[in-house]
Design an enzyme around this catalytic site. Structure first.
Site, PDB file in Angstrom:
ATOM      1  CG  HIS A  66       1.828  -1.736  12.151  1.00 32.28           C
ATOM      2  ND1 HIS A  66       1.663  -2.147  13.460  1.00 32.28           N
ATOM      3  CD2 HIS A  66       2.353  -0.485  12.219  1.00 32.28           C
ATOM      4  CE1 HIS A  66       2.082  -1.184  14.271  1.00 32.28           C
ATOM      5  NE2 HIS A  66       2.503  -0.170  13.545  1.00 32.28           N
ATOM      6  CB  SER A  88       7.536   0.640  -8.670  1.00 28.47           C
ATOM      7  OG  SER A  88       8.128  -0.248  -7.746  1.00 28.47           O
ATOM      8  CD  GLU A 101      32.321 -11.494  26.480  1.00 33.51           C
ATOM      9  OE1 GLU A 101      31.182 -11.617  26.977  1.00 33.51           O
ATOM     10  OE2 GLU A 101      33.096 -12.452  26.316  1.00 33.51           O
ATOM     11  CB  SER A 152       9.353  -3.309  -6.595  1.00 33.15           C
ATOM     12  OG  SER A 152       9.945  -2.638  -5.528  1.00 33.15           O
ATOM     13  CD  GLU A 172      29.496 -14.521  24.272  1.00 37.83           C
ATOM     14  OE1 GLU A 172      28.778 -15.206  25.020  1.00 37.83           O
ATOM     15  OE2 GLU A 172      30.651 -14.185  24.566  1.00 37.83           O
TER      16      GLU A 172
HETATM   17  P1  NAD Z   1       9.037  -1.906   3.019  1.00 33.76           P
HETATM   18  O1  NAD Z   1       9.569  -0.539   3.244  1.00 33.76           O
HETATM   19  O2  NAD Z   1       9.961  -3.060   3.058  1.00 33.76           O
HETATM   20  O3  NAD Z   1       8.283  -1.971   1.608  1.00 33.76           O
HETATM   21  C1  NAD Z   1       7.370  -0.998   1.198  1.00 33.76           C
HETATM   22  C2  NAD Z   1       7.145  -1.084  -0.301  1.00 33.76           C
HETATM   23  O4  NAD Z   1       6.320   0.000  -0.706  1.00 33.76           O
HETATM   24  C3  NAD Z   1       8.410  -1.001  -1.132  1.00 33.76           C
HETATM   25  O5  NAD Z   1       8.263  -1.880  -2.221  1.00 33.76           O
HETATM   26  C4  NAD Z   1       8.435   0.425  -1.607  1.00 33.76           C
HETATM   27  O6  NAD Z   1       9.127   0.580  -2.796  1.00 33.76           O
HETATM   28  C5  NAD Z   1       6.947   0.703  -1.794  1.00 33.76           C
HETATM   29  N1  NAD Z   1       6.604   2.129  -1.675  1.00 33.76           N
HETATM   30  C6  NAD Z   1       7.218   3.039  -0.880  1.00 33.76           C
HETATM   31  N2  NAD Z   1       6.589   4.227  -0.997  1.00 33.76           N
HETATM   32  C7  NAD Z   1       5.571   4.053  -1.841  1.00 33.76           C
HETATM   33  C8  NAD Z   1       4.566   4.905  -2.366  1.00 33.76           C
HETATM   34  N3  NAD Z   1       4.484   6.181  -1.997  1.00 33.76           N
HETATM   35  N4  NAD Z   1       3.683   4.362  -3.234  1.00 33.76           N
HETATM   36  C9  NAD Z   1       3.744   3.097  -3.595  1.00 33.76           C
HETATM   37  N5  NAD Z   1       4.687   2.237  -3.147  1.00 33.76           N
HETATM   38  C10 NAD Z   1       5.586   2.719  -2.283  1.00 33.76           C
HETATM   39  O7  NAD Z   1       7.821  -2.081   4.066  1.00 33.76           O
HETATM   40  P2  NAD Z   1       7.509  -3.346   4.993  1.00 33.76           P
HETATM   41  O8  NAD Z   1       8.530  -3.429   6.087  1.00 33.76           O
HETATM   42  O9  NAD Z   1       7.241  -4.530   4.146  1.00 33.76           O
HETATM   43  O10 NAD Z   1       6.165  -2.846   5.691  1.00 33.76           O
HETATM   44  C11 NAD Z   1       4.902  -2.949   5.053  1.00 33.76           C
HETATM   45  C12 NAD Z   1       3.841  -3.073   6.134  1.00 33.76           C
HETATM   46  O11 NAD Z   1       4.053  -4.291   6.853  1.00 33.76           O
HETATM   47  C13 NAD Z   1       3.867  -1.964   7.181  1.00 33.76           C
HETATM   48  O12 NAD Z   1       2.548  -1.689   7.571  1.00 33.76           O
HETATM   49  C14 NAD Z   1       4.630  -2.586   8.326  1.00 33.76           C
HETATM   50  O13 NAD Z   1       4.309  -2.029   9.594  1.00 33.76           O
HETATM   51  C15 NAD Z   1       4.123  -4.010   8.235  1.00 33.76           C
HETATM   52  N6  NAD Z   1       4.972  -5.014   8.874  1.00 33.76           N
HETATM   53  C16 NAD Z   1       6.305  -5.068   8.587  1.00 33.76           C
HETATM   54  C17 NAD Z   1       7.083  -6.040   9.170  1.00 33.76           C
HETATM   55  C18 NAD Z   1       8.550  -6.171   8.851  1.00 33.76           C
HETATM   56  O14 NAD Z   1       9.225  -6.955   9.511  1.00 33.76           O
HETATM   57  N7  NAD Z   1       9.118  -5.475   7.874  1.00 33.76           N
HETATM   58  C19 NAD Z   1       6.507  -6.977  10.052  1.00 33.76           C
HETATM   59  C20 NAD Z   1       5.131  -6.922  10.305  1.00 33.76           C
HETATM   60  C21 NAD Z   1       4.382  -5.931   9.702  1.00 33.76           C
END
Ligand code: NAD
Ligand code: MG
Length: 342
Positions: A109, A52, A228, A54, A232
């Site tokens: 979620h 990863s 516009e 990350s 805004e």
């Molecule tokens: P994101 O896409 O920002 O991050 C997902 C992470 O998972 C990344 O680090 C990615 O590299 C990793 N990843 C992707 N595929 C993978 C795999 N197959 N195996 C292992 N790791 C993998 O996601 P997010 O927006 O943080 O969303 C995560 C959860 O939070 C979701 O359930 C989303 O609905 C929920 N959520 C998101 C927000 C938001 O504003 N982004 C708000 C509320 C809830």
């Protein structure tokens, strides 16, 4: 019936003192949960797939990183912060085989649980803490001493303590400072999808694009149209966010308020509301979830085409040029001096 809202005083942080938490994924929500938990004194590890990108980022932030399966096996709470479309694959390959009996399987979620895409074993708790804001705000507000409001829901209570553990988790990421609203996986999932499809993203973006196109097609400068119909929006939404629709009306001119009241209902009509109800029913029946899952299984052909079309829209070109002249905006600041560090 008024909804129940919990605050810090309703949460018992001692419940997390003996627990290890695995955060799966280090994206928008993942990095915020992991860092907030760590600074709240919680024993947290980040679970990432092999290779990863990350990993280096999380380790540089002082977090311990393990491969997903090992992180799950070592933890009492597993918060799944992977993309919603990936969660069921990772659940089958790495989570289910390693999840301890009596552990918590947690989500931000409800989609995968509510639509039965993930079916956890009976001996685990299944709960949700869903911050009502993007991850960078979950992080920024926590650092500033505040928090983002969260939703709490319990789908499965095997230990009899699922709700209390969830509230302690919400407190540790800062949610208890802003409020933790009691809900269900069904309500969170359906209202979240409805909000983003109809109002927040789908509805708003079409309103902006069509307003912009109408002005440009009538011969007005794209720069004027951009200010516009897009720029805004934030200024108006901030007023509504701070004080409601009445406070926004108080701040705008009477001319603008009269135009709002007489012309608005001609844009969002009874036919529009009928379509909203249709979209809600596609969400409730699972039709939308099935469509989106199959779009992913097919390699996202439509999703990718829509994205390319959006990128090519003239509002994106003129917007990029104008925002380049206002760099503090992209830095999330309201004053130039805050972005330049001066
Ligand atoms: P994101 O896409 O920002 O991050 C997902 C992470 O998972 C990344 O680090 C990615 O590299 C990793 N990843 C992707 N595929 C993978 C795999 N197959 N195996 C292992 N790791 C993998 O996601 P997010 O927006 O943080 O969303 C995560 C959860 O939070 C979701 O359930 C989303 O609905 C929920 N959520 C998101 C927000 C938001 O504003 N982004 C708000 C509320 C809830
Ligand atoms: Mg949402």
């Amino acid at each position: 019936m008024a909804a129940t809202v919990y605050y810090d005083k309703d949460a018992d942080s001692a419940l997390l003192a003996t627990k290890k938490v695995a955060i799966l994924g280090y994206g928008s929500q993942g990095h915020a949960h992991a860092l907030n938990l760590k600074e709240s004194g919680v024993d947290v590890i980040v679970g990432l797939r092999e290779g990863s990108p990350s990993k280096a980022k999380a380790e540089a932030a002082g977090l311990k990183v393990l491969p997903t399966g090992e992180a799950v096996a070592a933890s009492d709470i597993v918060m799944v912060l992977l993309p919603d479309t990936e969660q069921r694959h990772v659940f089958t390959s790495d989570i289910a085989p390693n999840l301890k009996s009596g552990a918590s399987l947690a989500f931000a979620h409800g989609l995968n649980i509510h639509f039965d895409l993930i079916k956890p074993a009976a001996d685990v708790d299944v709960w949700m803490i869903a911050p009502k804001g993007p991850g960078h705000l979950v992080r920024r507000t926590y650092e500033e001493g505040g928090g983002v409001p969260c939703l709490v829901a319990v789908a499965q209570d095997s230990t009899g303590k699922a709700k209390e553990i969830a509230l302690a988790y919400a407190q540790a990421i800062g949610g208890g400072r802003a409020g933790i609203l009691n809900t269900t996986f069904q309500e969170e999932t359906e209202t979240d999808l409805f909000g983003e499809q109809v109002v927040l993203c789908g509805g708003l973006v079409e309103l902006i694009k069509n307003g912009f196109e109408t002005l440009v097609e009538a011969g007005y400068q794209p720069e004027s149209a951009y200010f516009e119909t897009l720029h805004e929006v934030k200024l108006i939404v901030d007023l509504i966010y701070e004080g409601g629709i009445g406070a926004m009306h108080y701040s705008i001119s009477d001319t603008a308020e009269y135009g709002d009241s007489t012309r608005g209902p001609r844009i969002v009509t009874k036919a529009t509301k009928a379509e909203m109800k249709k979209i809600l029913s596609e969400i409730q029946t699972g039709e939308f979830a099935r469509e989106w899952i199959s779009e992913n299984d097919n390699g996202r052909p439509n999703f990718n085409r829509y994205r390319t079309e959006t990128d090519a829209h003239p509002i994106e070109k003129v917007g990029a040029e104008l925002r380049a002249m206002m760099p503090w905006i992209s830095a999330g600041k309201t004053r130039p001096q805050d972005a330049s560090g001066g």
